[in-house]
Design an enzyme around this catalytic site. Structure first.
Site, PDB file in Angstrom:
ATOM      1  N   SER A 217      43.673  40.137  42.013  1.00  0.00           N
ATOM      2  CA  SER A 217      44.480  39.732  41.107  1.00  0.00           C
ATOM      3  C   SER A 217      44.030  38.925  40.050  1.00  0.00           C
ATOM      4  CB  SER A 217      45.672  39.298  42.101  1.00  0.00           C
ATOM      5  OG  SER A 217      45.005  37.966  42.520  1.00  0.00           O
TER       6      SER A 217
ATOM      7  N   HIS B 233      45.702  47.019  40.401  1.00  0.00           N
ATOM      8  CA  HIS B 233      45.800  45.287  41.182  1.00  0.00           C
ATOM      9  C   HIS B 233      47.801  45.907  41.171  1.00  0.00           C
ATOM     10  CE1 HIS B 233      48.441  41.188  40.049  1.00  0.00           C
ATOM     11  NE2 HIS B 233      48.041  41.417  41.521  1.00  0.00           N
TER      12      HIS B 233
ATOM     13  N   GLU C 180      48.535  45.792  37.624  1.00  0.00           N
ATOM     14  CA  GLU C 180      47.418  47.066  36.250  1.00  0.00           C
ATOM     15  C   GLU C 180      46.581  46.850  36.664  1.00  0.00           C
ATOM     16  OE1 GLU C 180      47.933  41.606  34.333  1.00  0.00           O
ATOM     17  OE2 GLU C 180      47.359  42.343  37.134  1.00  0.00           O
TER      18      GLU C 180
ATOM     19  N   ASN D 250      48.743  37.426  35.154  1.00  0.00           N
ATOM     20  CA  ASN D 250      48.950  36.209  35.426  1.00  0.00           C
ATOM     21  C   ASN D 250      47.361  34.816  34.630  1.00  0.00           C
ATOM     22  OD1 ASN D 250      49.752  36.027  39.065  1.00  0.00           O
ATOM     23  ND2 ASN D 250      47.607  37.393  38.645  1.00  0.00           N
TER      24      ASN D 250
END
Length: 648
Positions: A121, A142, A154, A193
């Protein structure tokens, strides 16, 4: 890629590993789950067994649990795990050295075209791929935690990853019935993120400056801006140590208010204390009345700036960023869409003020953001920002298709929130009906994305932040459906509540699966049904039943809704699609002029006196008797064949 993916190996049996294994097995893949110790593998398998049992109880998987489990095997032998794999997904701890060791071993034990994917991640895919002799076959995949429930993945291209490898990864994710977003460049933390962490980090910097209270910031972001959690609450939920480790990994600044708590081992919920006290205190505590005067734009400007960097660097498109923030970040709308509403000029001004005051690099406006503003593309009001609004703007929450037969299939596409309606979603439905060419449409079918809800109602959290003028779109949208000249059908599978029921009542025909639930729960929120929900319902089922449903916030089964006259039919799942196909076919191939006239006479006539209604009917009958469709219908009847109506 020469071969399709059939066999999958998952390396890691922890929360992510066993979750990915379960999802792949549910989708029909043969999966080998491997970890370094037998006990870890057994624990992971038991978690899968328990989860599948729960899913089967709730009818959320098509097969029984044992059938899915039969597709899963386990081992502690890495070579045996990956020997026949077309795709290997690594779900080891978030440590670069560990991941490199795993990938070196996988590279040595697999075929020349085996795809190797990392579930990292925060690390760069390319840094992991360096451990292999085939970096072109390494990609990021991900998944979000927990994989069984979270819809987003992702799919990330490393610096040397082949395009067809990423394409194969996208196709694999779609085969799991998950939503992939393509991350074209290998940046640390990828998309979600990168955009989400400023929500938590900037709030921490504001607390460091001493100008805000924890509860006020959380309340402002939740009740004023519609976020599902406040930033401090979210920090506690995810773990302050995780936030700090990720930031330190890439030499990014960490607020003192977060680092000091980590040093004191106050890591959030998992230790009983973080920004809130979950053991000796009340835990998360903030009210709708809190948050006055909090500078929410400061937090959102940071998030928007990170999104702009990703777009400007060609890492991802605005559409994928917004899908990611909705599905992976839990936001009610995407960050780029939020930016266009706020105004990009306001965002740049805020960032420049903060940069001038603090000198901190994080406030430097992204070049792409500045370029948009300098070109006058400041957002929705200007007609263009991250998105182009010249033709009304893109559709974020409604997908649609017009078939060759003229069937307009409209899908309420907000599955992550049970297709609950935001003001934007209402607006998109109305815009679609206003802009589509009625002459090309034979009928409209409305349904909800997924198999859990037609629509669970209005997104009340978002409505608390809406202006009164925005709320007017609710009535306007429902009226647009009710007044649409072509036949409309509500195709209901799952929850149909609140606004979902109001839209259903505005449709001409209503069908639902027997497991569906319909109701008007607004009274439990201190509200009443809107969008004509009380008035259409009382005309359909009468005053006593309407009052009971509304007063008690009742939710009733599809079978009872059919008995009361809300639905045309409640259907077994096995016959649902077939019946709807027959209904739609009849409407699509029927005499379009007669259907339009029939709808108008029935709709308008019921609100007139019987004498007036009959006069309307008689006049319409006489007009239709002169049409080519009538002549074709008579000829087909006499010749004992199916009519071929032309619409005249």
């Amino acid at each position: 890629m020469d071969e399709a993916i059939e066999n999958v190996a998952v390396l890691g049996a922890g929360n992510m590993g066993h979750g990915i294994t379960e999802v792949a097995a549910i989708a029909g893949y043969e999966v080998v789950m491997r970890d370094i110790e037998e006990e870890l593998v057994e624990d992971g398998y038991e978690q899968i067994e328990w989860s599948l049992g729960k899913l089967a109880e709730k009818n959320q998987i098509e097969e029984d649990a044992d059938t899915v489990l039969d597709r899963i095997s386990t081992t502690v032998d890495l070579e045996a795990a990956v020997a026949d794999a077309d795709l290997v997904i690594e779900a080891a701890p978030e440590d670069l050295d560990i991941k490199r060791d795993v990938f070196a071993d996988v590279d040595a034990a697999t075929g020349a075209e085996t795809i190797m994917a990392t579930n990292t991640s925060s690390l760069r895919v390319s840094d992991i791929a360096m451990a292999t002799d085939r970096p072109e076959y390494v990609c990021g995949m991900h998944f979000f935690n927990p994989p069984v429930k979270m819809d987003l993945v992702e799919v990330v291209s490393g610096e040397q990853t082949r395009a067809d490898v990423v394409d194969a990864g996208i196709e694999f994710v779609e085969s799991l019935e998950k939503t992939p977003i393509r991350v074209r460049k290998d940046v640390p933390q990828f998309v979600v993120n990168n955009v989400l962490t400023p929500l938590m980090g900037e709030a921490g910097f504001m607390l460091d400056e001493g100008d805000v209270d924890i509860q006020d910031v959380d309340a402002a972001m939740v009740f004023q801006r519609g976020y599902p959690m406040g930033p401090f609450e979210l920090n506690d939920f995810g773990g302050l140590d995780i936030f700090t480790h990720t930031r330190d990994q890439w030499d990014m600044p960490v607020p003192d208010s977060i680092r000091s708590r980590v040093e004191d081992d106050d890591l959030g919920r998992k230790t009983g204390k973080g920004f809130y006290d979950y053991e000796d205190g009340e835990g998360v505590e903030y009210e709708p009345t809190d948050g006055e005067g909090v500078d929410t734009l400061r937090i959102e400007a940071r998030m928007i700036n990170e999104a702009a960097k990703l777009i400007g660097d060609d890492v991802a498109d605005p559409e994928d960023i917004d899908i990611g923030m909705r599905l992976g970040g839990g936001l009610p709308e995407g960050t780029c869409r939020t930016a266009d509403k706020l105004g990009l000029d306001r965002v740049v001004e805020k960032l420049r003020d903060l940069h001038e005051r603090t000198g901190a690099e994080r406030y430097e406006p992204a070049e792409y953001l500045v370029e948009l503003v300098e070109n006058g593309h400041t957002g929705e009001d200007a007609g263009r920002g991250f998105y182009d609004y010249s033709d009304g703007g893109p559709y974020h929450y409604v997908s649609h298709e017009l078939t060759d037969e003229g069937v307009l299939n409209v899908v309420f596409d907000r599955e992550e929130r049970l297709n609950a309606f935001s003001t934007d979603m209402f607006d998109e439905v109305k815009r679609l009906l206003d802009t589509v060419d009625d002459e090309e449409v034979s009928c409209v079918v409305f349904e909800g994305a997924g198999d859990r809800a037609f629509s669970a109602g209005a997104d009340i959290t978002g409505f608390t932040t809406a202006e009164p003028t925005e709320l007017a779109t609710v009535d306007e949208t429902v009226e647009a459906i009710y007044d649409y000249p072509r036949p409309t059908i509500a195709k209901i599978d799952g929850f149909c509540l609140g606004a979902g029921l109001e839209i259903t009542l505005a449709c001409d025909l209503r069908y639902a699966t027997e497991g569906s639930t319909l109701g008007s729960p607004e009274i439990d929120l201190g509200l009443i049904p809107g969008g004509g929900g009380t008035q259409r319902l009382v005309r359909l089922i009468g005053e006593p039943r309407t009052k009971e449903m509304v007063y008690r916030g009742m939710q009733i089964s599809a079978e009872r809704a059919e008995d009361w006259g809300i639905l045309n039919r409640a259907l077994d799942e096995d016959e649902f699609e077939e019946t709807l196909d027959d209904v739609v076919s009849d409407l699509a191939n029927g005499p379009q002029t007669a259907l339009e006239v029939a709808k108008r006479v029935i709709t308008e006539g019921q609100n007139a006196s019987l004498k007036t209604g009959i006069a309307m009917e008689s006049q319409a009958f006489g007009l239709l008797a002169t049409t080519d469709d009538m002549l074709e219908g008579v000829a087909a009847f006499n010749q004992d064949r199916e009519p071929d109506f032309g619409g005249d």
